[in-house]
Design a protein around this motif. Structure first.
Motif, short mmCIF file in Angstrom:
data_model
loop_
_atom_site.label_atom_id
_atom_site.label_comp_id
_atom_site.label_asym_id
_atom_site.label_seq_id
_atom_site.Cartn_x
_atom_site.Cartn_y
_atom_site.Cartn_z
N SER A 80 65.44 -58.91 -13.76
CA SER A 80 64.16 -58.44 -14.27
C SER A 80 64.09 -58.66 -15.77
N PRO A 81 63.05 -59.35 -16.25
CA PRO A 81 62.89 -59.54 -17.70
C PRO A 81 62.65 -58.21 -18.41
N ASP A 82 62.26 -57.19 -17.67
CA ASP A 82 62.02 -55.88 -18.27
C ASP A 82 63.28 -55.34 -18.93
N ARG A 83 64.44 -55.76 -18.44
CA ARG A 83 65.70 -55.27 -19.03
C ARG A 83 65.90 -55.88 -20.42
N TRP A 84 65.48 -57.12 -20.59
CA TRP A 84 65.51 -57.71 -21.93
C TRP A 84 64.50 -57.02 -22.84
N GLN A 85 63.37 -56.63 -22.27
CA GLN A 85 62.37 -55.93 -23.08
C GLN A 85 62.91 -54.58 -23.54
N LYS A 86 63.63 -53.90 -22.68
CA LYS A 86 64.21 -52.61 -23.07
C LYS A 86 65.26 -52.81 -24.17
N ALA A 87 66.00 -53.91 -24.08
CA ALA A 87 66.98 -54.20 -25.13
C ALA A 87 66.27 -54.45 -26.46
N LEU A 88 65.17 -55.19 -26.41
CA LEU A 88 64.40 -55.45 -27.63
C LEU A 88 63.79 -54.15 -28.15
N ASP A 89 63.27 -53.33 -27.25
CA ASP A 89 62.66 -52.05 -27.67
C ASP A 89 63.68 -51.16 -28.39
N ALA A 90 64.94 -51.22 -27.94
CA ALA A 90 65.98 -50.41 -28.58
C ALA A 90 66.20 -50.87 -30.02
N GLY A 91 66.16 -52.18 -30.23
CA GLY A 91 66.29 -52.69 -31.59
C GLY A 91 65.11 -52.28 -32.45
N LEU A 92 63.91 -52.36 -31.89
CA LEU A 92 62.72 -51.95 -32.64
C LEU A 92 62.75 -50.45 -32.94
N GLU A 93 63.28 -49.67 -32.01
CA GLU A 93 63.40 -48.23 -32.24
C GLU A 93 64.31 -47.96 -33.43
N LEU A 265 70.94 -59.45 -34.46
CA LEU A 265 71.22 -60.55 -33.54
C LEU A 265 70.93 -60.16 -32.09
N ASN A 266 71.09 -58.88 -31.77
CA ASN A 266 70.66 -58.40 -30.44
C ASN A 266 69.17 -58.64 -30.25
N MET A 267 68.40 -58.33 -31.28
CA MET A 267 66.95 -58.49 -31.21
C MET A 267 66.58 -59.97 -31.09
N ALA A 268 67.25 -60.81 -31.85
CA ALA A 268 66.98 -62.25 -31.78
C ALA A 268 67.23 -62.77 -30.37
N GLU A 269 68.33 -62.32 -29.77
CA GLU A 269 68.67 -62.78 -28.43
C GLU A 269 67.64 -62.30 -27.41
N ALA A 270 67.25 -61.03 -27.49
CA ALA A 270 66.27 -60.49 -26.54
C ALA A 270 64.92 -61.20 -26.68
N MET A 271 64.49 -61.45 -27.90
CA MET A 271 63.22 -62.14 -28.12
C MET A 271 63.27 -63.54 -27.51
N ASN A 272 64.39 -64.22 -27.66
CA ASN A 272 64.53 -65.56 -27.11
C ASN A 272 64.49 -65.53 -25.59
N GLU A 273 65.17 -64.57 -24.97
CA GLU A 273 65.19 -64.48 -23.51
C GLU A 273 63.85 -64.08 -22.94
N LEU A 274 63.00 -63.48 -23.76
CA LEU A 274 61.66 -63.07 -23.33
C LEU A 274 60.60 -64.13 -23.68
N ASN A 275 61.08 -65.31 -24.13
CA ASN A 275 60.17 -66.39 -24.54
C ASN A 275 59.26 -65.95 -25.69
#
Length: 410
Positions: A80-93, A265-275
């Motif tokens: 589920s791409p939603d898991r990458w979104q949650k990873a990105l959301d954690a960085g934004l938080e 770098l976590n955020m960069a990776e999540a953004m890339n995986e989410l296109n």
């Protein structure tokens, strides 16, 4: 008391981290450095959610079939791409909370790349380390942890060193005659590679104890490199050990477990995986901007979408940046595990044989060798087994029969 599913485990961890972040202070003063903070909790949340968004757990099929996989104890059961979104959301938080607290945490960046990189991992209470550990009070040359390193327990390979680019951002290549003649320093003794190389590993000819130079070549009599145990591969550990002298003696001992660059770098990776690699977030940053924060601090040129397209190329660039930035910080192994990189685990390792050679421009000759002192159990692809992606649970615990199910393959 059965073993929890991956989903249940993650929710339990995130619940504890959110609870901690709600009551802990965002930062502490120097006297309390090392104590957990709300920033520590949110940084760890970023790491956990990024880890479980990765293919080891987040995939269309398990890494290995077995009872534990059938019961979703070793993976989610789907992708589920939603898991990458949650990873990105954690960085934004984390970013929002840090901004709310006047950007209390920032990269050490005074404009001196080598010193800033070293200060970022080494100096206590530097505003960059988010979680740290300490086993001793101060560094004392000749005693722990120096004694362990002298026996070669942390000897870096040429395979790792070759990951560090030239200072202009081009790839290093032993087949390039210019690189082969001057692989680390130019004819005037100036560093030619990503400056982080020299603070991560000890390189022959680099600064050492005042006016001295590091001597890692066949026949050297310079301590601690003279018997070759800690420099068999042509290099030795420098990170945390520094120059075995004034840079470390008497300094407070602490090791970073999570630094601010990891959140970026976590955020960069999540953004890339989410296109979303080229989409600017609420802070005005793209995945490339987050990737370039550590590169630019190190004096390296920025990477753009024109240089490295989004998708797999950018993913590889991010993984390499993590390997370079976090050497000896226990990040690389887990990156390879979560991305199921058996190709790298089974890849051929190399070392560098260095000899004094008066006829060579640099005064030394360099030979790449694959004859390593130690051979990995799965050094060849045919010896690899996907069970290695997760460690086995202790048999004694399973035999207590309170509900543990062994990981597949063990």
């Amino acid at each position: 008391f059965p073993r929890m599913t991956v989903e249940e485990t993650v929710q339990k961890i995130i619940g504890l981290l959110d609870a901690a972040a709600s009551v802990l202070p965002w930062q502490v003063d120097a006297d309390n450095d090392g104590r957990m903070t709300a920033a520590s909790a949110l940084a760890l949340k970023s790491r956990v959610l990024q880890f479980v968004a990765s293919p080891l757990f987040n995939a269309d099929k398990p890494y290995l079939e077995g009872d534990a996989s059938s019961q979703f104890l070793t993976w989610y059961g789907n992708y589920s791409p939603d898991r990458w979104q949650k990873a990105l959301d954690a960085g934004l938080e984390f970013m929002r909370a840090n901004k709310k607290n006047s950007d209390a945490y920032q990269l050490v960046n005074t404009g001196n790349p080598r010193d800033d990189f070293a200060a970022g991992y080494f100096n206590r209470h530097n505003g960059e380390v988010l979680i740290s550990s300490r086993r001793f009070t101060t560094y004392v040359t000749g005693k722990t942890p120096f004694a362990q390193v002298r026996y070669g327990v942390a000897s870096p390979t040429l395979t790792y060193v070759d990951m560090f680019q030239m200072k202009d951002g081009t790839e290093f290549d032993w087949n390039n005659p210019d690189h082969n003649k001057f692989p680390f320093f130019d004819k005037d003794g100036n560093p030619r590679r990503d400056i982080r190389l020299y603070e991560t590993v000890a390189v022959n000819g680099d600064k050492f104890k005042g006016a001295q130079k590091v001597q890692i070549f066949e026949g050297t009599t310079q301590s601690p490199y003279k018997d070759g145990r800690m420099s068999y591969n042509g290099f030795a550990m420098r990170k945390f050990i520094r120059n075995f002298n004034d840079e470390v003696n008497g300094k407070f001992y602490s090791c970073p477990l999570i630094r601010l660059p990891e959140v970026y770098l976590n955020m960069a990776e999540a953004m890339n995986e989410l296109n979303k690699a080229e989409v600017r977030d609420e802070f005005g940053n793209t995945a490339y901007d987050y990737l370039n924060k550590t590169r630019e601090r190190a004096g390296m040129p920025a990477i753009s979408a024109a240089d490295v397209p989004a998708g797999k190329p950018l993913r590889e660039a991010i993984l390499r940046e993590r390997a370079i930035e976090f050497g000896y910080e226990e990040v690389r192994y887990f990156d390879l595990i979560r991305w199921k990189r058996a190709d790298i685990f089974t890849g051929q390792l190399s070392r560098l044989i260095i000899k004094k050679a008066a006829g060579e421009p640099s005064g030394f000759s360099y030979k790449v060798s694959h004859a390593m002192a130690e051979t990995r159990q799965y050094a060849k692809p045919e010896k690899w087994n996907d069970k290695y992606f997760l460690l086995p649970l202790p048999v004694d615990e399973i035999n207590k029969k309170y509900g543990l199910i062994q990981n597949p393959g063990w």
